[in-house]
Motif scaffolding. Structure first.
Motif, PDB file in Angstrom:
ATOM      1  N   ILE A  25       0.838  -1.205   0.000  1.00  0.00           N
ATOM      2  CA  ILE A  25       0.000   0.000   0.000  1.00  0.00           C
ATOM      3  C   ILE A  25       0.873   1.255   0.000  1.00  0.00           C
ATOM      4  CG2 ILE A  25      -1.602   1.368   1.409  1.00  0.00           C
ATOM      5  CD1 ILE A  25      -2.798  -1.379   2.325  1.00  0.00           C
ATOM      6  N   LEU A  43      -1.604   5.700   5.069  1.00  0.00           N
ATOM      7  CA  LEU A  43      -2.479   4.686   4.474  1.00  0.00           C
ATOM      8  C   LEU A  43      -1.989   3.287   4.803  1.00  0.00           C
ATOM      9  CD1 LEU A  43      -3.220   6.266   0.981  1.00  0.00           C
ATOM     10  CD2 LEU A  43      -4.818   5.994   2.907  1.00  0.00           C
ATOM     11  N   ASN A  44      -0.674   3.102   4.769  1.00  0.00           N
ATOM     12  CA  ASN A  44      -0.069   1.829   5.141  1.00  0.00           C
ATOM     13  C   ASN A  44      -0.541   1.413   6.528  1.00  0.00           C
ATOM     14  OD1 ASN A  44       1.665  -0.173   6.169  1.00  0.00           O
ATOM     15  ND2 ASN A  44       3.469   1.109   6.070  1.00  0.00           N
ATOM     16  N   SER A  46      -2.897   2.649   8.496  1.00  0.00           N
ATOM     17  CA  SER A  46      -4.345   2.595   8.705  1.00  0.00           C
ATOM     18  C   SER A  46      -4.890   1.237   8.295  1.00  0.00           C
ATOM     19  CB  SER A  46      -5.046   3.681   7.892  1.00  0.00           C
ATOM     20  OG  SER A  46      -4.630   4.943   8.298  1.00  0.00           O
ATOM     21  N   MET A  47      -4.533   0.809   7.099  1.00  0.00           N
ATOM     22  CA  MET A  47      -5.060  -0.458   6.575  1.00  0.00           C
ATOM     23  C   MET A  47      -4.441  -1.661   7.296  1.00  0.00           C
ATOM     24  SD  MET A  47      -7.157   0.637   4.460  1.00  0.00           S
ATOM     25  CE  MET A  47      -7.532   1.964   3.368  1.00  0.00           C
TER      26      MET A  47
END
Length: 131
Positions: A25, A43-44, A46-47
């Motif tokens: 990601i 984003l890394n 969070s996911m």
């Protein structure tokens, strides 16, 4: 000692899965989508953190009890570890690789941040979140 070792091994296996998902990601976001250092690394985590919470709660630490409370502690742990790790990694790497292209500096900073994050996160989860 055996419990510590098995817990760490499980954490490492979960970490490999999270690392593959998260790094994919992060580096696609940064290098293909051009979203920038902070958004790509955010984003890394969070996911990958959502996946990490459930895997570590149920497999690594086999934690029972109030999922809501653990989720809040987990989110705080992730946020603190993220800010400390990536906040340290970027300026250090920019200084260390001064004169190199920014894209190289930031890619290396994300790798260094990932290493720092992993260490801080393990201890945070073990000692605070799933104690």
């Amino acid at each position: 000692m055996k419990k510590i070792n098995s817990t760490f091994i499980k954490f490492a296996i979960v970490g490999v899965v999270n690392t593959i998902v998260g790094m994919s990601i992060m580096f696609i976001s940064y290098n293909v989508l051009h979203l920038g250092y902070w958004l790509s690394s955010f984003l890394n985590f969070s996911m990958a953190s959502i996946l990490s919470f459930f895997l570590n709660k149920n497999i690594t630490f086999q934690s029972k009890g109030n999922t809501g409370t653990k989720a809040i502690r987990f989110a705080l742990n992730i946020a603190i570890c993220y800010l400390v790790a990536y906040g340290m990694a970027k300026p250090f790497t920019m200084w260390l690789l001064k004169g190199q292209p920014v894209k190289i500096q930031e890619n290396i900073a994300m790798l260094i941040g990932l290493g720092i994050f992993s260490i801080l996160n393990y201890f945070g989860q073990k000692l605070i979140v799933f104690k």
